[in-house]
Design an enzyme around this catalytic site. Structure first.
Site, PDB file in Angstrom:
ATOM      1  CD  GLN A   1      -3.044  -0.598  -0.081  1.00  0.00           C
ATOM      2  OE1 GLN A   1      -3.175   0.575  -0.434  1.00  0.00           O
ATOM      3  NE2 GLN A   1      -3.693  -1.593  -0.681  1.00  0.00           N
ATOM      4  CB  SER A   2       4.207   1.943  -1.371  1.00  0.00           C
ATOM      5  OG  SER A   2       4.978   3.078  -1.685  1.00  0.00           O
TER       6      SER A   2
END
Ligand SMILES: *Cc1c(COP(=O)(O)O)cnc(C)c1O
Length: 322
Positions: free
Chosen positions: A75-76
């Site tokens: 989920q960068s």
């Protein structure tokens, strides 16, 4: 050399707005609270990485790159903003993400795919360990890849946050707003390093305080050491002659106990309060935790009522949908 001499590729909408948080201020009965909206930088849902990427991508284009590579968590926000930058400039983008392919594609990962990035799953190589091999393969196939460092946190990337303090200064000098504290989420350290250098260059009195997001690790170097090193590398890179001492580092590691991405009751309360009382969305990994830290500090009486505190919203909203 100053930050003005560097190649900078416009990617976001600046300056980002600053406004007061009157309801939260009243609710907590503490100092006057303000917010700097880097969640509104505009790069496919915005965030702090846009500032770093303007300088990093500026360099990539100067080198003639046609492909951006970077790494991060599933989920960068950094990966999503890099993918958006690449798409907007007609560059290819390869993302090396930690973990393995999930069955449900949500949040930032969904946006990465929508933005056309090629995704490589790296298992427990979460910090870009596999990038050199990928870069070599791309070179062999005739591409010109540029590796955007993890979190964008090198001296060049952190320069984006030196510049950000000049932006803040231009925005606040006319209204005569003098903040006593700047508070924000700290993780790979580029944001804090840049703000620390900018504060010294502008000779500002406010205290720059990062709230650590990750659990204190067993890594060789502590986050504090990394931030201080990066701040000094950035100061050197810009030829400032400034040297930052350990006493100038303010990093609060008291809120990261539940670990990266593990939401705590305090994080949850902060997200709810900002949504219900100010109509502002925080994220469950970074800004929710940093705001939980700020709220706790207000309750503990760490600030005087007549002080002004600026919370730097670093983005991350897509993770709410993960
Ligand atoms: C990356 C990130 C941070 C941390 O910034 P660093 O410069 O890596 O310390 C904070 N908030 C959000 C939303 C981020 O994506």
């Amino acid at each position: 050399m100053t930050h003005l001499d560097l190649a900078r590729q416009p990617l976001g909408f600046f300056p980002t707005p600053i406004h007061e948080l009157p309801h939260l201020t009243r609710l907590l009965g503490g100092p006057r609270l303000f917010i700097k909206r880097d969640d509104l930088t505009g790069l496919a849902c915005g965030g702090n990485k846009t500032r770093k990427l303007e300088f990093l991508v500026g360099q990539a284009l100067a080198e003639g790159a046609d492909t951006l590579i970077t790494a991060g968590a599933m989920q960068s926000n950094h990966c999503r903003q890099t993918a958006a930058a690449a798409a907007s400039l007609g560059l290819a983008c390869h993302l090396v993400l930690g973990g393995s392919e999930p069955t449900a594609v949500t949040g930032n990962l969904l946006l990465d795919q929508l933005l056309g990035a090629s995704i490589h799953w790296a298992g427990d190589h979460r910090k870009g360990e596999d990038i050199p091999i990928l870069a070599e393969q791309l070179r062999i196939s005739g591409r010109r890849p540029f590796t955007v460092p993890y979190g964008g946190s090198t001296a060049l990337g952190a320069t984006g946050f030196v510049e950000a303090l000049y932006e803040l200064d231009r925005q606040t000098s006319a209204p005569g707003l003098d903040f006593d504290h700047l508070i924000f989420a700290s993780s790979s350290g580029g944001t804090q390093a840049g703000l620390m250098v900018g504060k010294r260059l502008l000779k500002k009195p406010y205290q720059v305080t990062g709230i650590a997001i990750d659990k204190v690790g067993e890594a060789e170097k502590s986050l504090g050491e990394l931030i201080l090193e990066l701040a000094n590398a950035t100061a050197r890179f810009l030829g400032t002659g400034i040297r930052l001492a350990p006493a100038e580092l303010h990093l609060d590691e008291g809120y990261s106990g539940s670990g990266y991405g593990e939401i705590s009751p305090g994080d949850r309360e902060a997200i709810h309060l900002l949504a219900r009382y100010e109509g502002i969305l925080l994220d469950p990994v970074y800004t929710g935790r940093a705001m939980a830290g700020l709220i706790d500090k207000v309750r503990q009486g760490c600030f005087r009522r007549d002080e002004k505190v600026l919370f730097w919203h670093t983005g991350g909203t897509p993770a709410l949908f993960a």
